[in-house]
Design a protein around this motif. Sequence first.
Motif, PDB file in Angstrom:
ATOM      1  N   GLU A   1       1.036  -1.079  -0.267  1.00  0.00           N
ATOM      2  CA  GLU A   1      -0.377  -0.086  -0.188  1.00  0.00           C
ATOM      3  C   GLU A   1       0.712   1.331   0.056  1.00  0.00           C
ATOM      4  OE1 GLU A   1      -3.076   0.565  -0.274  1.00  0.00           O
ATOM      5  OE2 GLU A   1      -3.356  -1.626  -0.895  1.00  0.00           O
ATOM      6  N   ARG A   2       2.132   1.175   0.390  1.00  0.00           N
ATOM      7  CA  ARG A   2       3.172   2.391   0.544  1.00  0.00           C
ATOM      8  C   ARG A   2       3.666   2.984  -0.806  1.00  0.00           C
ATOM      9  NH1 ARG A   2       6.769   4.577   5.874  1.00  0.00           N
ATOM     10  NH2 ARG A   2       7.705   5.973   4.459  1.00  0.00           N
ATOM     11  N   HIS A   3       3.923   1.270  -1.675  1.00  0.00           N
ATOM     12  CA  HIS A   3       4.121   1.899  -2.744  1.00  0.00           C
ATOM     13  C   HIS A   3       3.400   1.824  -3.807  1.00  0.00           C
ATOM     14  CE1 HIS A   3       6.348   0.124  -6.146  1.00  0.00           C
ATOM     15  NE2 HIS A   3       5.108  -0.275  -7.211  1.00  0.00           N
ATOM     16  N   LEU A   4       2.145   1.388  -3.921  1.00  0.00           N
ATOM     17  CA  LEU A   4       1.147   2.340  -4.360  1.00  0.00           C
ATOM     18  C   LEU A   4       0.878   3.459  -3.869  1.00  0.00           C
ATOM     19  CD1 LEU A   4      -1.735  -0.051  -4.514  1.00  0.00           C
ATOM     20  CD2 LEU A   4       0.033  -0.071  -6.414  1.00  0.00           C
ATOM     21  N   ASP A   5       1.459   4.422  -3.383  1.00  0.00           N
ATOM     22  CA  ASP A   5       1.330   5.683  -2.240  1.00  0.00           C
ATOM     23  C   ASP A   5       2.104   6.182  -3.047  1.00  0.00           C
ATOM     24  OD1 ASP A   5      -1.315   5.071  -1.042  1.00  0.00           O
ATOM     25  OD2 ASP A   5      -0.051   5.240   1.318  1.00  0.00           O
ATOM     26  N   LEU A   6       3.814   5.836  -3.387  1.00  0.00           N
ATOM     27  CA  LEU A   6       4.614   6.272  -3.926  1.00  0.00           C
ATOM     28  C   LEU A   6       4.465   6.748  -5.553  1.00  0.00           C
ATOM     29  CD1 LEU A   6       8.098   5.195  -2.998  1.00  0.00           C
ATOM     30  CD2 LEU A   6       7.371   5.416  -6.035  1.00  0.00           C
ATOM     31  N   LEU A   7       3.996   6.177  -5.487  1.00  0.00           N
ATOM     32  CA  LEU A   7       3.727   6.046  -7.054  1.00  0.00           C
ATOM     33  C   LEU A   7       2.438   6.760  -6.810  1.00  0.00           C
ATOM     34  CD1 LEU A   7       2.655   2.128  -8.401  1.00  0.00           C
ATOM     35  CD2 LEU A   7       5.011   4.014  -8.157  1.00  0.00           C
ATOM     36  N   GLY A   8       1.696   6.891  -6.315  1.00  0.00           N
ATOM     37  CA  GLY A   8       0.201   7.881  -6.531  1.00  0.00           C
ATOM     38  C   GLY A   8       0.897   9.847  -6.138  1.00  0.00           C
ATOM     39  N   THR A   9       2.101   9.661  -5.566  1.00  0.00           N
ATOM     40  CA  THR A   9       3.046  11.306  -5.009  1.00  0.00           C
ATOM     41  C   THR A   9       3.207  11.212  -6.572  1.00  0.00           C
ATOM     42  OG1 THR A   9       2.697  10.725  -2.952  1.00  0.00           O
ATOM     43  CG2 THR A   9       4.927  12.360  -3.513  1.00  0.00           C
ATOM     44  N   ALA A  10       3.374  10.212  -6.593  1.00  0.00           N
ATOM     45  CA  ALA A  10       4.339  10.944  -8.090  1.00  0.00           C
ATOM     46  C   ALA A  10       3.375  11.605  -9.177  1.00  0.00           C
ATOM     47  CB  ALA A  10       5.250   9.819  -8.829  1.00  0.00           C
ATOM     48  N   ASP A  11       2.512  10.819  -9.399  1.00  0.00           N
ATOM     49  CA  ASP A  11       1.514  11.188 -10.213  1.00  0.00           C
ATOM     50  C   ASP A  11       1.058  12.038 -10.380  1.00  0.00           C
ATOM     51  OD1 ASP A  11       0.987   9.428 -12.636  1.00  0.00           O
ATOM     52  OD2 ASP A  11      -0.248   7.563 -11.353  1.00  0.00           O
ATOM     53  N   ALA A  12       1.356  13.209  -8.826  1.00  0.00           N
ATOM     54  CA  ALA A  12       0.561  14.481  -8.450  1.00  0.00           C
ATOM     55  C   ALA A  12       1.575  15.223  -8.542  1.00  0.00           C
ATOM     56  CB  ALA A  12       0.325  14.066  -6.799  1.00  0.00           C
ATOM     57  N   SER A  13       2.778  15.143  -8.671  1.00  0.00           N
ATOM     58  CA  SER A  13       3.574  15.825  -8.987  1.00  0.00           C
ATOM     59  C   SER A  13       4.543  16.486 -10.671  1.00  0.00           C
ATOM     60  CB  SER A  13       5.924  14.774  -8.762  1.00  0.00           C
ATOM     61  OG  SER A  13       6.155  15.837  -8.909  1.00  0.00           O
ATOM     62  N   PRO A  14       4.225  17.541 -10.215  1.00  0.00           N
ATOM     63  CA  PRO A  14       4.258  18.056 -11.889  1.00  0.00           C
ATOM     64  C   PRO A  14       5.649  17.637 -12.312  1.00  0.00           C
ATOM     65  CG  PRO A  14       4.530  19.875  -9.956  1.00  0.00           C
ATOM     66  CD  PRO A  14       4.063  18.719  -9.162  1.00  0.00           C
ATOM     67  N   VAL A  15       6.506  17.411 -11.778  1.00  0.00           N
ATOM     68  CA  VAL A  15       7.674  17.481 -12.518  1.00  0.00           C
ATOM     69  C   VAL A  15       8.360  15.742 -13.247  1.00  0.00           C
ATOM     70  CG1 VAL A  15       9.167  18.682 -11.688  1.00  0.00           C
ATOM     71  CG2 VAL A  15       9.123  16.974 -10.461  1.00  0.00           C
ATOM     72  N   ALA A  16       6.923  14.892 -12.783  1.00  0.00           N
ATOM     73  CA  ALA A  16       7.295  13.525 -12.831  1.00  0.00           C
ATOM     74  C   ALA A  16       5.648  12.547 -12.997  1.00  0.00           C
ATOM     75  CB  ALA A  16       6.766  12.884 -11.301  1.00  0.00           C
ATOM     76  N   THR A  17       6.021  11.452 -13.942  1.00  0.00           N
ATOM     77  CA  THR A  17       5.123  10.310 -14.641  1.00  0.00           C
ATOM     78  C   THR A  17       5.732   9.140 -14.230  1.00  0.00           C
ATOM     79  OG1 THR A  17       6.255  10.599 -16.692  1.00  0.00           O
ATOM     80  CG2 THR A  17       4.369  12.416 -16.624  1.00  0.00           C
ATOM     81  N   VAL A  18       4.420   8.603 -14.165  1.00  0.00           N
ATOM     82  CA  VAL A  18       4.471   6.950 -14.155  1.00  0.00           C
ATOM     83  C   VAL A  18       3.672   6.112 -14.959  1.00  0.00           C
ATOM     84  CG1 VAL A  18       3.599   4.973 -12.533  1.00  0.00           C
ATOM     85  CG2 VAL A  18       4.041   7.388 -10.861  1.00  0.00           C
ATOM     86  N   SER A  19       4.840   5.251 -15.772  1.00  0.00           N
ATOM     87  CA  SER A  19       4.593   3.795 -16.600  1.00  0.00           C
ATOM     88  C   SER A  19       4.848   2.799 -16.250  1.00  0.00           C
ATOM     89  CB  SER A  19       5.151   3.701 -17.693  1.00  0.00           C
ATOM     90  OG  SER A  19       6.847   4.398 -17.495  1.00  0.00           O
ATOM     91  N   ASP A  20       3.733   1.997 -16.850  1.00  0.00           N
ATOM     92  CA  ASP A  20       4.060   0.379 -16.737  1.00  0.00           C
ATOM     93  C   ASP A  20       4.691   0.047 -17.775  1.00  0.00           C
ATOM     94  OD1 ASP A  20       3.047  -1.484 -16.158  1.00  0.00           O
ATOM     95  OD2 ASP A  20       1.544  -2.302 -16.525  1.00  0.00           O
ATOM     96  N   LEU A  21       6.072  -0.692 -16.997  1.00  0.00           N
ATOM     97  CA  LEU A  21       6.735  -1.434 -17.961  1.00  0.00           C
ATOM     98  C   LEU A  21       6.329  -3.092 -17.741  1.00  0.00           C
ATOM     99  CD1 LEU A  21      10.235  -0.674 -16.456  1.00  0.00           C
ATOM    100  CD2 LEU A  21       9.197   0.306 -18.308  1.00  0.00           C
TER     101      LEU A  21
END
Length: 376
Positions: free
Chosen positions: A117-137
């Motif tokens: 769950e913390r890992h998913l939160d980490l991804l959510g924080t990245a998505d919310a950042s204006p300088v970051a994007t999350v992609s699925d490999l």
Amino acid sequence: MIRISSQFDSGAIEVVDASDPTNIRLRLRDDNTADVRQWFHFRLQGARAQACTLVFENAGQATFPGGWEGYRVVVSYDRRNWFRLQSGHYDGQRYVFGLTPDFDSVYFAYFEPFPWERHLDLLGTADASPVATVSDLGATPDGRDLNLITIGRAAPGKRRIWVIARQHPGETMTEFFVEGLLERLYDTSDPVSRRLLERACFFVVPNMNPDGSVRGNLRTNARGVNLNRAWREPDMTDSPEVALVRARMLGTGVDVFLDIHGDETLPFVFVDGNGMVPGFTEVHARAEQRFSDTLRAVTPDFQTERGYAQDRFSDEMLTLASKWVFHQFGCLSLTLEMPFKDNANLPDGLFGWSAARSRRLGEATLQALLAALDAE
């Protein structure tokens, strides 16, 4: 009545006998499909105010038996605040430790867990950042997402910095390291972060081994593969995690690479380089030295006196991530190790090496990365 359970995220233990609180007999559980054992994470219920003695009966058959020397178990009542027991004894076969719980439930772990769950939160924080994007490999053997966080924009002339963590899922301190690194990198008011993102694009895989993490494995994925021995010839069936990340690296190129790990035995923070790999030159040596000198200057948790002895090169070395990356790209490529125990150079009697210290080391590492770019 005392009960011990581990049927939760990263839970792992085998119960031999829990009928006597003064002699709770346990066994370290193997990784799900590999003869590897050391990680544990379990809950003890029903022993409030009772003096409990717990025994890992097969500690001497652990994958790293030397890891028990000087080791202290990590404990929490609320799964948010973790501390170290003040004592524990290893006799060469058994590891014995004790606690009189203050509450009805208490959790024990080899190191502070980094839950899914913390890992998913980490991804959510990245998505919310204006300088970051999350992609699925792509997908892991168990069907979980293998995610990549990209910070900054790739552009001609920009350097490409890759950071991966948790190839060995029990090394949870590595994802805390990444969490600290990312949070500082997202801070657009931080001058180090701003300058880094002017000059580089970051590619970060915070958890290379999602399946092993959730299953409570120490070193292997769901197929029993040690991912940090799969880089020369990864397989899309047994080690797709490495195959997917390696393919993306070949597409982006790599100018700097960090592979973040934890070491069960050595109570130090250190890096392992590529001095034994063919093609290593004085230029590469100076780059490694510059990174180490900078990190040592910005955090007393890092040192350069103790680490791995340099082995003679063999092709087998190219199965390791940092060796393969150096051989493929000829760039600064390091394995960074943190302890499971404490940092012997700067010991902390209450917490030992901890999640908080791992996060701060991640933050500090950005300055060493900036120094590496400044020297180019």
